[in-house]
Design an enzyme around this catalytic site. Sequence first.
Site, short mmCIF file in Angstrom:
data_model
loop_
_atom_site.label_atom_id
_atom_site.label_comp_id
_atom_site.label_asym_id
_atom_site.label_seq_id
_atom_site.Cartn_x
_atom_site.Cartn_y
_atom_site.Cartn_z
N HIS A 1 4.62 0.05 0.13
CA HIS A 1 5.45 -0.76 1.14
C HIS A 1 4.47 -1.84 1.78
O HIS A 1 3.30 -1.68 1.70
CB HIS A 1 6.07 0.20 2.25
CG HIS A 1 4.91 1.02 2.91
ND1 HIS A 1 4.62 2.27 2.35
CD2 HIS A 1 4.35 0.98 4.23
CE1 HIS A 1 3.61 2.64 3.54
NE2 HIS A 1 3.57 2.00 4.44
N ASP B 1 0.57 5.02 1.84
CA ASP B 1 -0.28 5.58 2.91
C ASP B 1 -1.22 6.59 2.24
O ASP B 1 -1.02 7.59 1.61
CB ASP B 1 0.71 6.44 3.81
CG ASP B 1 1.75 5.34 4.65
OD1 ASP B 1 1.19 4.22 4.77
OD2 ASP B 1 2.65 5.71 5.01
N HIS C 1 0.81 -1.05 0.22
CA HIS C 1 0.02 -0.02 -0.02
C HIS C 1 0.68 1.37 -0.07
O HIS C 1 2.24 1.16 0.43
CB HIS C 1 -1.00 0.06 1.16
CG HIS C 1 -0.11 0.25 2.34
ND1 HIS C 1 0.62 -0.91 3.19
CD2 HIS C 1 -0.13 1.29 3.39
CE1 HIS C 1 0.97 -0.50 4.20
NE2 HIS C 1 0.81 0.74 4.38
N ARG D 1 4.24 6.28 13.58
CA ARG D 1 4.46 7.03 12.16
C ARG D 1 3.84 8.48 12.18
O ARG D 1 2.62 8.68 12.83
CB ARG D 1 3.79 6.01 11.27
CG ARG D 1 3.81 6.54 9.77
CD ARG D 1 2.83 6.04 8.72
NE ARG D 1 1.54 6.66 9.04
CZ ARG D 1 0.37 6.11 8.31
NH1 ARG D 1 0.51 4.84 7.76
NH2 ARG D 1 -0.75 6.74 8.35
#
Length: 308
Positions: free
Chosen positions: A279, A125, A123, A294
């Site tokens: 990623h 983000d 995916h 994150r």
Amino acid sequence: MTLSTAAPAPVAAPRAAEPAPAPLDLEPLDLEPLGPSFGARVHGLDLARATDAQVRALRTALAEHKVLFLPGQHDLDPDSQVAFGRRFGDVTESHPVVPGVDEEHPEIYALDSAEGGFADVWHTDVTFVRRPPLGSVLRAVVLPPLGGDTQWADLQLAYESLSAPVQRLADQLTAVHDGTREFGYYLAQRQGRETTWEGERFRALVPVEHPVVRVHPETGRKGLFVNPGFTSHIAGVSDAESRYLLDLFYAHTTKPEHVVRHRWSVGDVAIWDNRSTVHYATRDYGDQRRVMHRITLRGDEPRGPVVG
């Protein structure tokens, strides 16, 4: 008429020109490339104490290398991670649907495997909003004894290694991105509560359209901009055609020559360009705990190539 007999004043020797100061943006970094064109490890840089010139150099390196790894950032904590992010770009709220790790840090999205926080699907983000993030800064907080690596794939290299006819087809396509596939559960559990993303209150996740090929706003390079996590289908084609095309793009993107893999240590930080990568967080650690923090940086609306 009186003539002066004084000796003429000596002429000063010209001063040597002072060297021009080196451009701050070009302060050298100790970069170890991880492949011919994708990924780099940054040595000897303390993010908690980085100078402005070093932060600008990181920002420049990100567009070129797409994902940067900075080992041993043990002095970073939630406060200093957010502070670094604000120097690097405009920090967003943690997520359109999921609140921050605590009230003091609404910007930090905690990926805690003990609470279902893992991302074992390729995916990019938050592509299900109109302005997906520019990039992300991920810090390893708690790790299992073994496993839990993360892999990144280069969407620009994937596009550039497609055949010319397929590139031309991809240039003309638009894809729909839908966050409810992954985050519908969180919406159902909110019981009417709202979260905020870039100043907008999110009551629901409405699908958005983005070009299948994105032109990077800084480098001008083209890259695929679809991902299995959030892309639901390609607009304007049949369901079967959409499935075949997306399967083609996904399989091509994640070929081994397009991928780098990072084995984490506590304190490691990864910074990646969300406009040119996908990623995957490897979920191979059983019931061991893995916690990552994150933050994301405000991006722009994706633009496709001019097709004429």
